[in-house]
Design a protein around this motif. Structure first.
Motif, PDB file in Angstrom:
ATOM      1  N   MET A   1      33.438  21.384  -2.942  1.00  0.00           N
ATOM      2  CA  MET A   1      34.577  22.227  -3.223  1.00  0.00           C
ATOM      3  C   MET A   1      34.096  23.599  -3.666  1.00  0.00           C
ATOM      4  SD  MET A   1      37.817  20.599  -5.002  1.00  0.00           S
ATOM      5  CE  MET A   1      38.804  21.746  -5.856  1.00  0.00           C
ATOM      6  N   SER A   2      34.784  24.620  -3.258  1.00  0.00           N
ATOM      7  CA  SER A   2      34.382  25.989  -3.568  1.00  0.00           C
ATOM      8  C   SER A   2      34.921  26.412  -4.925  1.00  0.00           C
ATOM      9  CB  SER A   2      34.912  26.913  -2.477  1.00  0.00           C
ATOM     10  OG  SER A   2      34.700  28.252  -2.835  1.00  0.00           O
ATOM     11  N   ASP A   3      34.100  27.173  -5.639  1.00  0.00           N
ATOM     12  CA  ASP A   3      34.535  27.722  -6.919  1.00  0.00           C
ATOM     13  C   ASP A   3      35.106  29.130  -6.765  1.00  0.00           C
ATOM     14  OD1 ASP A   3      33.809  25.473  -8.334  1.00  0.00           O
ATOM     15  OD2 ASP A   3      31.762  26.198  -8.710  1.00  0.00           O
ATOM     16  N   ALA A   4      35.238  29.586  -5.518  1.00  0.00           N
ATOM     17  CA  ALA A   4      35.765  30.934  -5.269  1.00  0.00           C
ATOM     18  C   ALA A   4      37.210  31.002  -5.724  1.00  0.00           C
ATOM     19  CB  ALA A   4      35.662  31.283  -3.790  1.00  0.00           C
ATOM     20  N   PRO A   5      37.573  32.124  -6.348  1.00  0.00           N
ATOM     21  CA  PRO A   5      38.969  32.248  -6.794  1.00  0.00           C
ATOM     22  C   PRO A   5      39.916  32.272  -5.591  1.00  0.00           C
ATOM     23  CG  PRO A   5      37.767  34.309  -7.140  1.00  0.00           C
ATOM     24  CD  PRO A   5      36.779  33.295  -6.647  1.00  0.00           C
ATOM     25  N   LYS A   6      41.057  31.669  -5.775  1.00  0.00           N
ATOM     26  CA  LYS A   6      42.079  31.637  -4.723  1.00  0.00           C
ATOM     27  C   LYS A   6      42.666  33.044  -4.552  1.00  0.00           C
ATOM     28  CE  LYS A   6      46.412  29.485  -3.468  1.00  0.00           C
ATOM     29  NZ  LYS A   6      47.558  28.727  -3.940  1.00  0.00           N
ATOM     30  N   ALA A   7      42.789  33.453  -3.301  1.00  0.00           N
ATOM     31  CA  ALA A   7      43.383  34.770  -3.025  1.00  0.00           C
ATOM     32  C   ALA A   7      44.843  34.750  -3.446  1.00  0.00           C
ATOM     33  CB  ALA A   7      43.267  35.095  -1.545  1.00  0.00           C
ATOM     34  N   PRO A   8      45.291  35.824  -4.077  1.00  0.00           N
ATOM     35  CA  PRO A   8      46.706  35.856  -4.479  1.00  0.00           C
ATOM     36  C   PRO A   8      47.605  35.852  -3.254  1.00  0.00           C
ATOM     37  CG  PRO A   8      45.665  37.998  -4.828  1.00  0.00           C
ATOM     38  CD  PRO A   8      44.590  37.053  -4.390  1.00  0.00           C
ATOM     39  N   SER A   9      48.756  35.220  -3.384  1.00  0.00           N
ATOM     40  CA  SER A   9      49.689  35.205  -2.259  1.00  0.00           C
ATOM     41  C   SER A   9      50.291  36.600  -2.102  1.00  0.00           C
ATOM     42  CB  SER A   9      50.782  34.168  -2.471  1.00  0.00           C
ATOM     43  OG  SER A   9      51.576  34.501  -3.582  1.00  0.00           O
ATOM     44  N   PRO A  10      50.617  36.962  -0.873  1.00  0.00           N
ATOM     45  CA  PRO A  10      51.154  38.307  -0.651  1.00  0.00           C
ATOM     46  C   PRO A  10      52.518  38.484  -1.323  1.00  0.00           C
ATOM     47  CG  PRO A  10      51.162  37.024   1.392  1.00  0.00           C
ATOM     48  CD  PRO A  10      50.492  36.190   0.347  1.00  0.00           C
ATOM     49  N   THR A  11      52.780  39.696  -1.755  1.00  0.00           N
ATOM     50  CA  THR A  11      54.065  39.995  -2.383  1.00  0.00           C
ATOM     51  C   THR A  11      55.132  40.150  -1.295  1.00  0.00           C
ATOM     52  OG1 THR A  11      53.780  42.385  -2.290  1.00  0.00           O
ATOM     53  CG2 THR A  11      52.914  41.248  -4.254  1.00  0.00           C
ATOM     54  N   PRO A  12      56.401  39.977  -1.647  1.00  0.00           N
ATOM     55  CA  PRO A  12      57.460  40.201  -0.668  1.00  0.00           C
ATOM     56  C   PRO A  12      57.434  41.623  -0.093  1.00  0.00           C
ATOM     57  CG  PRO A  12      58.338  39.028  -2.559  1.00  0.00           C
ATOM     58  CD  PRO A  12      56.927  39.433  -2.905  1.00  0.00           C
ATOM     59  N   GLY A  13      57.133  42.598  -0.942  1.00  0.00           N
ATOM     60  CA  GLY A  13      57.075  43.983  -0.460  1.00  0.00           C
ATOM     61  C   GLY A  13      56.006  44.168   0.600  1.00  0.00           C
ATOM     62  N   TYR A  14      54.852  43.559   0.366  1.00  0.00           N
ATOM     63  CA  TYR A  14      53.763  43.631   1.335  1.00  0.00           C
ATOM     64  C   TYR A  14      54.175  42.981   2.651  1.00  0.00           C
ATOM     65  CZ  TYR A  14      49.226  42.666   3.489  1.00  0.00           C
ATOM     66  OH  TYR A  14      48.182  42.577   4.361  1.00  0.00           O
ATOM     67  N   LEU A  15      54.833  41.829   2.588  1.00  0.00           N
ATOM     68  CA  LEU A  15      55.259  41.130   3.799  1.00  0.00           C
ATOM     69  C   LEU A  15      56.321  41.924   4.563  1.00  0.00           C
ATOM     70  CD1 LEU A  15      55.369  37.476   2.420  1.00  0.00           C
ATOM     71  CD2 LEU A  15      53.655  38.474   3.966  1.00  0.00           C
ATOM     72  N   VAL A  16      57.250  42.535   3.858  1.00  0.00           N
ATOM     73  CA  VAL A  16      58.261  43.376   4.518  1.00  0.00           C
ATOM     74  C   VAL A  16      57.585  44.557   5.206  1.00  0.00           C
ATOM     75  CG1 VAL A  16      60.205  44.952   4.096  1.00  0.00           C
ATOM     76  CG2 VAL A  16      60.186  42.679   3.046  1.00  0.00           C
ATOM     77  N   TRP A  17      56.630  45.169   4.508  1.00  0.00           N
ATOM     78  CA  TRP A  17      55.899  46.304   5.078  1.00  0.00           C
ATOM     79  C   TRP A  17      55.160  45.880   6.336  1.00  0.00           C
ATOM     80  CZ3 TRP A  17      50.447  47.141   5.118  1.00  0.00           C
ATOM     81  CH2 TRP A  17      50.070  48.434   5.531  1.00  0.00           C
ATOM     82  N   ARG A  18      54.471  44.725   6.284  1.00  0.00           N
ATOM     83  CA  ARG A  18      53.731  44.229   7.445  1.00  0.00           C
ATOM     84  C   ARG A  18      54.662  43.925   8.607  1.00  0.00           C
ATOM     85  NH1 ARG A  18      48.908  41.343   7.173  1.00  0.00           N
ATOM     86  NH2 ARG A  18      49.186  41.382   9.419  1.00  0.00           N
ATOM     87  N   LEU A  19      55.803  43.295   8.316  1.00  0.00           N
ATOM     88  CA  LEU A  19      56.767  42.971   9.375  1.00  0.00           C
ATOM     89  C   LEU A  19      57.335  44.239   9.996  1.00  0.00           C
ATOM     90  CD1 LEU A  19      58.280  40.825  10.977  1.00  0.00           C
ATOM     91  CD2 LEU A  19      60.012  40.809   9.156  1.00  0.00           C
ATOM     92  N   ALA A  20      57.655  45.232   9.178  1.00  0.00           N
ATOM     93  CA  ALA A  20      58.176  46.498   9.695  1.00  0.00           C
ATOM     94  C   ALA A  20      57.148  47.184  10.591  1.00  0.00           C
ATOM     95  CB  ALA A  20      58.589  47.417   8.544  1.00  0.00           C
ATOM     96  N   ASN A  21      55.887  47.175  10.182  1.00  0.00           N
ATOM     97  CA  ASN A  21      54.833  47.779  11.000  1.00  0.00           C
ATOM     98  C   ASN A  21      54.627  47.017  12.301  1.00  0.00           C
ATOM     99  OD1 ASN A  21      54.060  50.088   9.551  1.00  0.00           O
ATOM    100  ND2 ASN A  21      52.963  48.815   8.093  1.00  0.00           N
ATOM    101  N   LYS A  22      54.670  45.698  12.232  1.00  0.00           N
ATOM    102  CA  LYS A  22      54.535  44.874  13.439  1.00  0.00           C
ATOM    103  C   LYS A  22      55.664  45.196  14.417  1.00  0.00           C
ATOM    104  CE  LYS A  22      54.515  40.022  14.892  1.00  0.00           C
ATOM    105  NZ  LYS A  22      54.508  38.618  14.431  1.00  0.00           N
ATOM    106  N   TRP A  23      56.874  45.285  13.903  1.00  0.00           N
ATOM    107  CA  TRP A  23      58.037  45.564  14.737  1.00  0.00           C
ATOM    108  C   TRP A  23      57.931  46.959  15.357  1.00  0.00           C
ATOM    109  CZ3 TRP A  23      61.494  43.336  17.459  1.00  0.00           C
ATOM    110  CH2 TRP A  23      62.617  44.027  17.896  1.00  0.00           C
ATOM    111  N   ARG A  24      57.601  47.955  14.549  1.00  0.00           N
ATOM    112  CA  ARG A  24      57.501  49.328  15.046  1.00  0.00           C
ATOM    113  C   ARG A  24      56.447  49.434  16.139  1.00  0.00           C
ATOM    114  NH1 ARG A  24      54.089  52.882  13.686  1.00  0.00           N
ATOM    115  NH2 ARG A  24      53.609  51.916  11.696  1.00  0.00           N
ATOM    116  N   THR A  25      55.304  48.820  15.932  1.00  0.00           N
ATOM    117  CA  THR A  25      54.233  48.858  16.923  1.00  0.00           C
ATOM    118  C   THR A  25      54.668  48.185  18.226  1.00  0.00           C
ATOM    119  OG1 THR A  25      52.547  48.890  15.201  1.00  0.00           O
ATOM    120  CG2 THR A  25      51.850  48.149  17.386  1.00  0.00           C
ATOM    121  N   ALA A  26      55.306  47.032  18.120  1.00  0.00           N
ATOM    122  CA  ALA A  26      55.767  46.321  19.318  1.00  0.00           C
ATOM    123  C   ALA A  26      56.813  47.126  20.077  1.00  0.00           C
ATOM    124  CB  ALA A  26      56.326  44.952  18.928  1.00  0.00           C
ATOM    125  N   VAL A  27      57.742  47.750  19.357  1.00  0.00           N
ATOM    126  CA  VAL A  27      58.771  48.565  20.010  1.00  0.00           C
ATOM    127  C   VAL A  27      58.138  49.789  20.667  1.00  0.00           C
ATOM    128  CG1 VAL A  27      60.844  49.975  19.635  1.00  0.00           C
ATOM    129  CG2 VAL A  27      60.652  47.741  18.552  1.00  0.00           C
TER     130      VAL A  27
END
Length: 152
Positions: A1-27
């Motif tokens: 088992m790894s002793d590496a710290p668990k990466a924090p889960s993404p914030t809702p703001g970060y996810l909204v930003w990523r989704l908006a960028n994904k959408w804009r790029t695709a469009v």
């Protein structure tokens, strides 16, 4: 088992930003063959929808509808007018108001663009069951609630 710290889960703001960028790029990619930018598409598609509901909006009304800055809508409308896609006219009752309408060429241009973006929307919403799934309705209600929540 790894002793590496668990990466924090993404914030809702970060996810909204990523989704908006994904959408804009695709469009942007989908509209490139049609020689339209995402912002031009937003203006043309919104104007098309407003016209179908019997409205000839002012630049200000279109800015409010799209969430774009009024000055940016004015600039976009002038460039789309120069391209023969939009007609700008002064309001008969208040000459400070500029009304917008699609030209025949604008209608011909926006139809395939709306179709291309519709295909993207189906792809984006596939994990929720598609456009007609109740989960998509819940998602839209949540997004609308978030957008309608005043800040500050």
């Amino acid at each position: 088992m790894s002793d590496a710290p668990k990466a924090p889960s993404p914030t809702p703001g970060y996810l909204v930003w990523r989704l908006a960028n994904k959408w804009r790029t695709a469009v942007d990619q989908a509209l490139a063959p049609l020689n339209l930018t995402h912002a031009q598409y937003v203006l043309l598609a919104s104007l098309s929808g407003m016209e179908r509901s019997g409205r000839q909006p002012s630049q200000r009304e279109l800015a409010d509808h799209t969430g774009l800055e009024a000055l940016y809508v004015s600039k976009l409308a002038r460039s789309l007018e120069a391209a023969g896609l939009v007609r700008r006219t002064r309001d008969a009752e208040d000459t400070r108001v500029v009304r917008l309408a699609l030209t025949d060429e604008g209608r011909k241009t926006v139809r395939p663009a709306i179709g291309a973006v519709q295909v993207l929307l189906e792809q984006l919403l596939a994990p929720l069951g598609g456009l007609d799934d109740p989960r998509t309705d819940d998602f839209k209600r949540t997004l609308t609630e978030l957008l309608d929540t005043p800040l500050g």
